[in-house]
Design an enzyme around this catalytic site. Structure first.
Site, short mmCIF file in Angstrom:
data_model
loop_
_atom_site.label_atom_id
_atom_site.label_comp_id
_atom_site.label_asym_id
_atom_site.label_seq_id
_atom_site.Cartn_x
_atom_site.Cartn_y
_atom_site.Cartn_z
N SER A 1 -3.64 3.88 4.11
CA SER A 1 -2.64 3.68 4.82
C SER A 1 -2.25 4.87 5.71
CB SER A 1 -1.56 3.23 3.94
OG SER A 1 -0.39 2.95 4.87
N LYS B 1 -2.32 6.16 -2.64
CA LYS B 1 -3.47 5.90 -1.70
C LYS B 1 -4.10 7.19 -1.62
CE LYS B 1 -3.23 1.66 -0.97
NZ LYS B 1 -4.12 0.70 -1.31
N TYR C 1 3.70 4.91 -3.72
CA TYR C 1 2.46 3.90 -3.11
C TYR C 1 1.76 4.85 -2.32
CZ TYR C 1 0.66 0.89 0.15
OH TYR C 1 -0.38 0.47 1.14
P1 NAD Z 1 -1.87 -8.35 -0.61
O1 NAD Z 1 -0.88 -8.28 -1.51
O2 NAD Z 1 -1.92 -9.53 0.47
O3 NAD Z 1 -3.51 -8.31 -0.99
C1 NAD Z 1 -3.85 -7.70 -2.22
C2 NAD Z 1 -4.51 -8.39 -2.98
O4 NAD Z 1 -5.15 -7.81 -4.30
C3 NAD Z 1 -3.66 -9.67 -3.65
O5 NAD Z 1 -4.68 -10.65 -3.51
C4 NAD Z 1 -3.55 -9.22 -5.17
O6 NAD Z 1 -3.51 -10.60 -5.81
C5 NAD Z 1 -4.82 -8.66 -5.48
N1 NAD Z 1 -4.64 -7.59 -6.48
C6 NAD Z 1 -3.69 -6.34 -6.86
N2 NAD Z 1 -3.98 -5.76 -7.79
C7 NAD Z 1 -4.95 -6.36 -8.18
C8 NAD Z 1 -6.06 -5.75 -9.54
N3 NAD Z 1 -5.53 -4.85 -10.24
N4 NAD Z 1 -7.05 -6.78 -9.69
C9 NAD Z 1 -7.44 -7.88 -8.88
N5 NAD Z 1 -6.67 -7.97 -7.72
C10 NAD Z 1 -5.50 -7.42 -7.64
O7 NAD Z 1 -1.68 -7.25 0.39
P2 NAD Z 1 -2.49 -6.91 1.96
O8 NAD Z 1 -1.72 -6.83 2.76
O9 NAD Z 1 -3.77 -7.90 1.92
O10 NAD Z 1 -3.22 -5.26 1.57
C11 NAD Z 1 -4.30 -5.09 1.15
C12 NAD Z 1 -4.77 -3.75 0.62
O11 NAD Z 1 -4.57 -2.89 2.05
C13 NAD Z 1 -3.93 -2.90 -0.14
O12 NAD Z 1 -4.65 -2.25 -0.95
C14 NAD Z 1 -2.72 -2.41 0.57
O13 NAD Z 1 -2.17 -1.24 -0.36
C15 NAD Z 1 -3.40 -1.73 1.65
N6 NAD Z 1 -2.64 -1.79 2.87
C16 NAD Z 1 -1.80 -2.86 3.33
C17 NAD Z 1 -1.03 -2.55 4.55
C18 NAD Z 1 -0.04 -3.74 5.13
O14 NAD Z 1 0.77 -3.54 5.74
N7 NAD Z 1 -0.38 -5.08 4.70
C19 NAD Z 1 -0.91 -1.40 4.96
C20 NAD Z 1 -1.76 -0.34 4.65
C21 NAD Z 1 -2.51 -0.50 3.61
C1 UD1 Z 2 5.88 -0.27 6.07
C2 UD1 Z 2 5.71 0.63 4.66
C3 UD1 Z 2 4.32 1.49 4.66
C4 UD1 Z 2 3.12 0.72 5.10
C5 UD1 Z 2 3.23 0.15 6.64
C6 UD1 Z 2 2.22 -0.98 6.98
C7 UD1 Z 2 7.90 0.63 4.00
C8 UD1 Z 2 8.93 1.60 3.80
N1 UD1 Z 2 6.70 1.38 4.55
O1 UD1 Z 2 6.15 0.82 6.94
O2 UD1 Z 2 4.08 2.32 3.64
O3 UD1 Z 2 2.07 1.55 5.39
O4 UD1 Z 2 4.39 -0.81 6.45
O5 UD1 Z 2 2.55 -2.10 7.25
O6 UD1 Z 2 7.72 -0.34 3.42
N2 UD1 Z 2 12.43 -3.18 10.27
C9 UD1 Z 2 13.81 -3.92 10.83
N3 UD1 Z 2 14.10 -4.77 9.94
C10 UD1 Z 2 13.34 -5.31 8.99
C11 UD1 Z 2 12.24 -4.82 8.67
C12 UD1 Z 2 11.77 -3.59 9.39
O7 UD1 Z 2 14.25 -3.22 11.56
O8 UD1 Z 2 13.94 -6.25 8.39
C13 UD1 Z 2 12.22 -2.00 11.31
C14 UD1 Z 2 11.79 -0.83 10.43
O9 UD1 Z 2 13.06 0.05 10.43
C15 UD1 Z 2 10.71 -0.09 11.31
C16 UD1 Z 2 9.98 -1.32 11.85
O10 UD1 Z 2 10.60 -2.31 11.69
O11 UD1 Z 2 11.11 0.81 12.49
C17 UD1 Z 2 8.65 -1.37 10.85
O12 UD1 Z 2 8.98 -1.70 9.65
P1 UD1 Z 2 8.04 -2.56 8.64
O13 UD1 Z 2 7.32 -3.78 9.09
O14 UD1 Z 2 8.79 -2.24 7.29
O15 UD1 Z 2 6.70 -0.93 8.54
P2 UD1 Z 2 6.98 0.30 8.25
O16 UD1 Z 2 8.07 0.76 7.90
O17 UD1 Z 2 6.28 1.27 9.40
#
Ligand code: NAD
Ligand code: UD1
Length: 336
Positions: free
Chosen positions: A124, A152, A148
């Site tokens: 991330s 990572k 978190y």
């Molecule tokens: P998500 O929660 O939708 O998907 C993660 C999946 O992993 C879920 O289906 C959950 O049931 C499964 N899981 C969690 N722990 C597990 C375990 N120990 N064994 C087996 N399954 C397990 O999240 P996502 O948004 O699809 O994110 C996927 C990955 O990307 C995560 O590692 C997350 O940290 C990373 N990531 C997500 C974002 C984001 O904004 N969505 C941003 C940066 C990184």
């Molecule tokens: C979040 C995570 C970050 C992750 C990233 C990826 C947190 C604190 N950080 O970042 O670890 O890597 O998502 O998707 O959760 N906002 C509002 N109102 C809301 C929600 C958000 O104004 O109800 C604003 C926030 O202040 C920010 C922007 O929207 O400026 C995006 O927020 P969000 O979607 O939560 O993502 P990040 O904070 O960038």
């Protein structure tokens, strides 16, 4: 290629499985369902015409993993399984380190025992420190601000060490910026449990009438309109980034790190207006105090992914909002 997709029923994993199948590869999904629903598999089948094998289980279960890698003849792993709520990680750090770091170590150990050499990992942009001006490239110093983010970065470091110790391993970390959007079919999307923490799922629940109004956290940031600026990336573009990264790294051992982002920053008000356009009405909002830990503005420098993988985003914020709205309006309560 047969690919184990851990966390494959989750938001990004499910969209990536569709892209893997489109490429002619065969995903095998392992997920504990701690944050997703098994009905996602039906949706993957309905979109692609192919039903990937699904195993319910935990990545920390070494016996299960070993059997699975051998029985399915797995050649590479995409490792999405992890917990991702920043606030929860502050309250429950050990749960996060156990799941995200220990889980990744077990997975890499079993891969080593079974001779599986290629892994692509969900990292991330949150691993970067807060001192550098955007755009952020892969050389920006890392200094994550919460458990978190640290979980990572720890896995990134472990992957680098594993690749250094075994010159036949290909370990790739993908640093996502802000993944949003949904599959254009409207059949798959983000389905957070409880009150969404993040902007897009919150906005789409306002649009569908599940929440009253968006709270915009801060209106006096050092940005053109005073609201926070981020690099939003469509989940389908992100999924294609995984296919490109896997194709590249499977042929090239070593430790690779790529930013996956658009290189463009958009404000909260930009996203609000784009979503209003997509759903055909102005969405209610009010201004609230800044959220602790939030930055003014950051976005990716995605040149390394373009130059090396030949990958770049194709979708706009209008696509992101239209696809999210299609998913949310067709599935107001998420997956069954
Ligand atoms: P998500 O929660 O939708 O998907 C993660 C999946 O992993 C879920 O289906 C959950 O049931 C499964 N899981 C969690 N722990 C597990 C375990 N120990 N064994 C087996 N399954 C397990 O999240 P996502 O948004 O699809 O994110 C996927 C990955 O990307 C995560 O590692 C997350 O940290 C990373 N990531 C997500 C974002 C984001 O904004 N969505 C941003 C940066 C990184
Ligand atoms: C979040 C995570 C970050 C992750 C990233 C990826 C947190 C604190 N950080 O970042 O670890 O890597 O998502 O998707 O959760 N906002 C509002 N109102 C809301 C929600 C958000 O104004 O109800 C604003 C926030 O202040 C920010 C922007 O929207 O400026 C995006 O927020 P969000 O979607 O939560 O993502 P990040 O904070 O960038």
């Amino acid at each position: 290629m047969k690919i184990l997709v851990t966390g494959g029923t989750g938001y990004i994993g499910s969209h990536t499985c569709v892209q893997l199948i489109d490429k002619g590869w065969q995903p095998v999904i392992l997920d504990s369902l701690v944050n997703s629903k098994v009905s996602v598999i039906d949706r993957i089948e309905s979109i692609t015409g192919h039903r990937p094998p699904f195993i319910q289980g935990d990545v920390r279960d070494a016996d299960l993993l070993g059997k699975l890698l051998l029985e399915h003849g797995i050649e590479a792993v995409i490792h999405f399984a992890g917990l991702k709520a920043v606030g929860e990680s502050v309250a429950q750090p050990l749960r996060y380190y156990d799941n995200n770091v220990h889980g990744s170590v077990v997975l890499m150990q079993v891969m080593q025992q079974c001779g599986v050499k290629t892994m692509v990992f969900s990292s991330s942009a949150t691993v970067y420190g807060h001192s550098s001006a955007p755009p952020w490239n892969e050389q920006v110093p890392t200094s994550p601000a919460n458990p978190y983010g640290r979980s990572k970065l720890m896995v990134d470091h472990i992957m680098a060490d594993v690749a250094a110790a075994d010159a036949t391993c290909a370990m790739t970390s993908l640093r996502y910026f802000n993944p949003v959007g949904a599959h254009p079919s409207g059949q798959m999307g983000e389905d957070p449990q409880g009150v969404p923490n993040n902007l897009m799922p919150y906005l789409s629940q306002v649009a569908v009438g599940r929440r009253e109004a968006l709270q915009i956290y801060g209106k006096d940031y050092n940005t053109p309109d005073g609201t926070g600026v981020r690099d939003y990336i469509h989940v389908n573009d992100l999924a294609k980034g995984h296919v490109a990264a896997l194709a590249y790294s499977h042929e090239r051992p070593g430790h690779h790190v790529f930013n996956l982002g658009s290189g463009i920053g958009h404000s909260v008000l930009d996203m609000l207006h784009a979503f209003g356009k997509a759903c055909g009405r102005d969405l209610p909002y009010n201004f609230a105090p800044r959220r602790s830990g939030d930055l003014d503005a950051y976005w990716a420098d995605p040149q390394h992914a373009l130059n090396t993988l030949g990958w770049q985003v194709e979708k706009t914020i209008d696509d992101m909002c239209q696809d999210t709205w299609r998913w949310q309006s067709q599935n107001p309560n998420g997956y069954p």
